[in-house]
Structure formats: C-alpha cells, structure tokens
Design an enzyme around this catalytic site. Structure first.
Site, mmCIF file in Angstrom:
data_model
loop_
_atom_site.group_PDB
_atom_site.id
_atom_site.type_symbol
_atom_site.label_atom_id
_atom_site.label_comp_id
_atom_site.label_asym_id
_atom_site.label_seq_id
_atom_site.Cartn_x
_atom_site.Cartn_y
_atom_site.Cartn_z
ATOM 1 N N ASP A 1 0.883 -1.102 -0.069
ATOM 2 C CA ASP A 1 0.186 -0.013 0.012
ATOM 3 C C ASP A 1 0.858 1.153 -0.036
ATOM 4 O O ASP A 1 0.598 2.121 0.553
ATOM 5 C CB ASP A 1 -0.953 0.120 1.359
ATOM 6 C CG ASP A 1 -1.726 -1.366 1.276
ATOM 7 O OD1 ASP A 1 -2.223 -1.508 0.274
ATOM 8 O OD2 ASP A 1 -1.869 -1.708 2.465
ATOM 9 N N LYS B 1 1.787 2.111 -5.054
ATOM 10 C CA LYS B 1 2.511 1.851 -6.204
ATOM 11 C C LYS B 1 1.609 2.148 -7.458
ATOM 12 O O LYS B 1 2.335 2.314 -8.702
ATOM 13 C CB LYS B 1 2.606 0.219 -6.319
ATOM 14 C CG LYS B 1 3.754 -0.201 -5.298
ATOM 15 C CD LYS B 1 3.997 -1.589 -5.116
ATOM 16 C CE LYS B 1 3.001 -2.318 -4.445
ATOM 17 N NZ LYS B 1 2.840 -2.431 -3.281
ATOM 18 N N GLY B 2 0.254 2.247 -7.490
ATOM 19 C CA GLY B 2 -0.561 2.402 -8.572
ATOM 20 C C GLY B 2 -0.173 3.328 -9.342
ATOM 21 O O GLY B 2 0.125 3.268 -10.503
ATOM 22 N N ASN C 1 -4.889 -10.581 -4.143
ATOM 23 C CA ASN C 1 -4.750 -9.928 -2.840
ATOM 24 C C ASN C 1 -4.225 -8.614 -2.943
ATOM 25 O O ASN C 1 -4.420 -7.791 -2.106
ATOM 26 C CB ASN C 1 -3.623 -10.700 -1.686
ATOM 27 C CG ASN C 1 -2.419 -11.369 -2.320
ATOM 28 O OD1 ASN C 1 -2.347 -10.956 -3.484
ATOM 29 N ND2 ASN C 1 -1.658 -11.645 -1.871
ATOM 30 N N GLY D 1 -4.451 -4.599 -4.841
ATOM 31 C CA GLY D 1 -5.381 -4.079 -5.295
ATOM 32 C C GLY D 1 -5.029 -2.807 -5.479
ATOM 33 O O GLY D 1 -4.342 -2.040 -4.547
ATOM 34 N N HIS D 2 -5.284 -2.117 -6.758
ATOM 35 C CA HIS D 2 -5.178 -0.661 -6.839
ATOM 36 C C HIS D 2 -6.153 -0.216 -7.488
ATOM 37 O O HIS D 2 -6.777 -0.745 -8.492
ATOM 38 C CB HIS D 2 -3.735 -0.351 -7.152
ATOM 39 C CG HIS D 2 -3.123 -0.950 -8.050
ATOM 40 N ND1 HIS D 2 -1.967 -2.013 -7.939
ATOM 41 C CD2 HIS D 2 -3.049 -0.595 -9.446
ATOM 42 C CE1 HIS D 2 -1.486 -2.381 -9.243
ATOM 43 N NE2 HIS D 2 -2.471 -1.773 -10.164
ATOM 44 N N GLN E 1 2.126 -6.061 -3.150
ATOM 45 C CA GLN E 1 2.344 -6.422 -1.535
ATOM 46 C C GLN E 1 3.628 -5.283 -1.332
ATOM 47 O O GLN E 1 3.992 -4.516 -2.061
ATOM 48 C CB GLN E 1 2.516 -7.564 -0.898
ATOM 49 C CG GLN E 1 1.280 -8.327 -0.979
ATOM 50 C CD GLN E 1 1.005 -8.977 -2.033
ATOM 51 O OE1 GLN E 1 1.513 -9.743 -2.874
ATOM 52 N NE2 GLN E 1 -0.480 -8.949 -2.632
ATOM 53 N N ARG F 1 -10.118 -2.578 4.890
ATOM 54 C CA ARG F 1 -9.783 -2.481 6.403
ATOM 55 C C ARG F 1 -9.169 -1.517 6.731
ATOM 56 O O ARG F 1 -8.312 -0.814 5.929
ATOM 57 C CB ARG F 1 -8.708 -3.947 6.746
ATOM 58 C CG ARG F 1 -9.610 -5.151 6.927
ATOM 59 C CD ARG F 1 -8.404 -6.207 7.313
ATOM 60 N NE ARG F 1 -7.606 -6.445 6.141
ATOM 61 C CZ ARG F 1 -6.580 -7.495 6.195
ATOM 62 N NH1 ARG F 1 -6.422 -8.139 7.253
ATOM 63 N NH2 ARG F 1 -5.668 -7.668 5.181
ATOM 64 N N LYS G 1 3.131 10.379 -0.967
ATOM 65 C CA LYS G 1 2.376 10.872 0.273
ATOM 66 C C LYS G 1 3.036 11.858 1.138
ATOM 67 O O LYS G 1 2.702 11.794 2.026
ATOM 68 C CB LYS G 1 1.686 9.788 0.917
ATOM 69 C CG LYS G 1 0.687 8.923 0.130
ATOM 70 C CD LYS G 1 -0.071 8.035 0.647
ATOM 71 C CE LYS G 1 -1.880 7.928 0.279
ATOM 72 N NZ LYS G 1 -2.388 6.792 1.186
#
Ligand code: IMP
Length: 430
Positions: A13, A16-17, A38, A40-41, A224, A303, A331
């Site tokens: 998280d 990376k997207g 597993n 997701g982006h 991941q 989550r 970020k």
C-alpha cells in the site's frame, strides 16, 4: 535500456498504482510475478477509474502486452470476473494483450475456504490475511500437489490430480471436523471456468525471452511489499510469496540479468494492514490523523490500515534485500502541517542499540524504535511539481531519508494526481 522492477519497500500500500501506471505508459510489456488477487489498486486515467487486483496495470492502456507470470497464484474465477468487469468499462482483453503462464498455480475454492477458516481461529494464529486463498495455494504449490493452469487444457488428467490434492485437504478437513470435499464438485468448478481462462495461456518464459531479445521495455510490477516477503519479511506475519525484486526473474521465467533498475516505493510515513510487528506504530490522535488525511483503508478488504512514522531502519533493510536503486517517495503531502515529524533511525533491543530489524519473531516484537525528531513545515507540498515548490524543511526531510536509507529518491509524489510528481530520474533510462 533497463527493464524496471517496481517493489513496495514497506508493508504494501505504498502508492504503487500511480507510479506503476506512469511507468507502464513507457513500457511495452507489464509483468506480474508474485502474489495474486490479494493486491489491489486504483488507476485513474483521464475521467475513468479502474480497480485492478490480478491483472497487470498495463492492461488498461492500448498496445501493451500484459503478462501474468508463473510466480502468481491465479484464481481463475477472479481472472474471468476482472476481465469481464473491465470489458464493461470498455477495456477489451484478448490474447493480443494478455498472456498467463501455463505453469501458474491455481487458487481453488478449497483454498479460499481454508484461508478463511484459519483466520477465524484463535487470535494467536491469525495473520490478518486477505482471505483470498493465497497462502493455501502456495502451500499446495510447494507441496507438489497444485493444479496448474495447463491442467485445465487436459481435463482427462484432472480427476487424478484432484484426488491427489484431496488426499491432503480432506485429511485436514477431517481434523477440523468438517465435511470432506467431493472431487466431482472441484472438477465441475474447474471445467466450467476453463474456457474463460485458457485463451490467455502461454509459455510465458519463452514469450518474455523473445520480447527481451527484441529490445522491448519490460516493467515488472510487484505486489505487496518487501516486509511481507515470506523469507525477508516479518515472518509469520507475511504473505506467502517472495515479494523482493529478485522474484521478478523467478516468477516470470527470466534470468536475473533481465532485471535492470529496481525502483522501491515507500510512503513518507508507514502503514500496515493485518497483524504483526510495527515498531513505529502510533496509537494516538497523530496516527488517526495520518490515517484520515492519507485515506488509509485497504482497496481489497476495506480494512483500516495501522499508521506510524517513517521507519528508516526497515526501508534501509529492504533497499538491501531488494537491491533498490532508487525510491519513489509517496504521500509526502500527508505530513504537511505537523509541528514535529519523527523518523525511526534504529532500535533498542534488550538494552542494546541495533541498526537492523532482527529476524526472530520475539525480538521483532520487543524492539523499541529510536527516533530522530524533525521540525515539520507549515507550507504545503501538495501538488508540488518541482523542488522549488517545496518548503525548505520538506526538502530536508527527503534528504535525511535518502541519507538514512542509503538510496536516492528518484521520484517524489505529492498527490494522487499523475502530474503532481517530481522526477529526479526516469528508471527506464537506467
Ligand atoms: P495474504 O497475502 O492474503 O495471505 O495476507 C498475508 C498478509 O499480507 C496480511 O497481513 C495482509 O494484510 C497482507 N497483504 C496481502 N496483500 C496485501 C496488499 O496488497 N497490501 C497490503 N498488505 C497486503
């Protein structure tokens, strides 16, 4: 011309997207080499929003070849439904733009069920997985009883393979006091999905070798993060694949020489989902604020992510275990406005100071971070597109991170917007 591997340098998280999307625009071929759905982006391209979890990011762009390598565990139903969903959004996925390794291991419903069953057990055994069946599928791969994509092309041989698989799984089921699986149901599950996934099957190692020889630019898209690596991560609170950059070669069938520049992605702070050690975790309102500002909720499971300060010791370690050449720091804008920002620079363990993260589970739980306090900045970094746009303290923060982790910041991302990026080095240019 270097091929590029992108890996998460923390616990996943890392954002990376956006970076992978920018790189995939420059690539000819985009390859997934570990993990499964597993990951997701969200990709935002123009006014369209695409959510991907299994398909490589290049798939939403025209004239790119997307490849799912042998290192991935493939849920054929997840693949079929992601292809269908993207089709509804106008993205056509055919053999022209997607190939899947014939020797990729399949995730079956029995894996999903087992994953969920284990996670519902007592707290001590809980990993906090995504319950997608990732771990149980990799277990069967290593146990040499997995069903692989190519097996769907030979339905006659399936019953024997299913029997071998169920000898193991039904013994487990009996142990859990559950009904045994029926081989016919698994056969049906596989036979019905086979026509939806077989069109993409290929000998990926050969295809990629040809692409490489033809001088096409390959982007290896990691999922991941390096701290979730089954060998180098915070075991047992890890995923079941190797997430470090070396896996790009193994998980796609190319030699290590095919991997050129390794770009690690790190957030300007740290997050983690699921259980496991997290030395710089914040349990106070500062952690809450970072989570809110950073919208720290999982794409796949929804989550809430745990949040904490940047841990330079951990990232320095992943720089080494993945051979990271440069970092994309994301970020940074979330830290705008904090009076004091802390960086974890080492640990205290049983009265000693150490400059690495120990391997043992007990020691990982006991380490206490040593912090360096950093004066924050009052100006904004959000949307900055050059160094000149950044407050002086923010530049100092980035420079200090570079020193501490032993790798340069190649890319600095200052908002989810694609253009809000400061580029020091294009990884594809070596
Ligand atoms: P699994 O990969 O579903 O077996 O989950 C194992 C661990 O990896 C759990 O802590 C998950 O939360 C974590 N994990 C798996 N995929 C991701 C991801 O894409 N981002 C962040 N954490 C992940």
């Amino acid at each position: 011309m270097a091929n590029v591997v992108v890996v998460g340098a923390q616990w996943g998280d890392e954002g990376k997207g956006k970076i992978v999307d920018w790189l995939s625009e420059q690539a000819d071929v985009v390859v997934r080499f570990q993990g499964g759905h597993n990951a997701g982006h969200t990709l935002v391209i123009g006014d369209k929003v695409y959510k991907l979890s299994l398909l490589p990011s290049g798939v939403v762009r025209p004239n790119k070849l997307s490849v799912i390598g042998n290192g991935v565990v493939l849920d054929p139903h997840a693949l079929a439904s992601e292809v269908e969903r993207l089709g509804e959004q106008g993205v056509s996925i055919t053999r022209e733009n997607l190939r899947v390794a014939e020797n990729a291991t399949l995730i079956l419903s029995i894996h999903r069920e087992l994953d969920a069953l284990r996670e519902s057990g007592s707290a001590g055994t809980k990993i906090g997985t995504t319950k997608r069946g990732i771990g149980p599928a990799y277990e069967d791969k290593a146990g040499r009883r997995a069903i692989r994509l190519m097996d769907l092309a030979d339905l006659g041989s399936l019953p024997e393979k299913i029997d071998r698989l169920l000898t193991h799984h039904n013994a487990l089921r009996r142990g859990f006091g559950l009904d045994e699986f029926k081989p016919e149901a698994i056969y049906e599950e596989l036979a019905s999905v086979a026509p939806k996934v077989l069109p993409y099957m290929d000998a990926v190692w050969r295809l990629l070798d040809e692409q490489r020889r033809a001088g096409r630019r390959i982007l290896f898209e990691g999922a991941q993060g390096a701290l979730l690596d089954v060998d180098h991560g915070t075991y047992p609170f890890v995923t079941s694949s190797n997430t470090v950059a070396g896996q790009a070669a193994t998980g796609s069938g190319l030699g290590p020489g095919a991997v050129g520049y390794v770009l690690g992605i790190a957030k300007a702070y740290t997050t983690r989902v699921g259980e496991g050690p997290f030395p710089t975790e914040l349990f106070d309102e500062t952690g809450e604020l970072i989570g809110q500002k950073g919208k720290e909720f999982g794409v796949v499971t929804g989550r809430k992510r745990r949040c904490g300060w940047f841990d330079a010791t951990l990232v320095r370690q992943t720089v080494r275990t993945s051979g990271i050449d440069g970092i994309a720091l994301t970020k940074l804008d979330i830290l705008d406005g904090f009076e004091t920002i802390r960086i974890g620079v080492g640990y205290r363990l049983d009265g000693e100071t150490i400059d690495y993260f120990p391997a043992s589970q007990g020691a990982q739980a006991r380490v206490e971070p040593i912090y360096e306090d950093f004066e924050g900045w009052s100006g904004s970094t959000a949307g900055a597109r050059s160094w000149a746009d950044l407050p002086a303290q923010a530049i100092k923060y980035v420079r200090r991170i570079e020193e501490l982790i032993g790798a340069p910041v190649a890319v600095l991302s200052t908002s989810p917007e694609r253009d809000d990026t400061i580029l020091m080095k294009n990884p594809f240019e070596g």
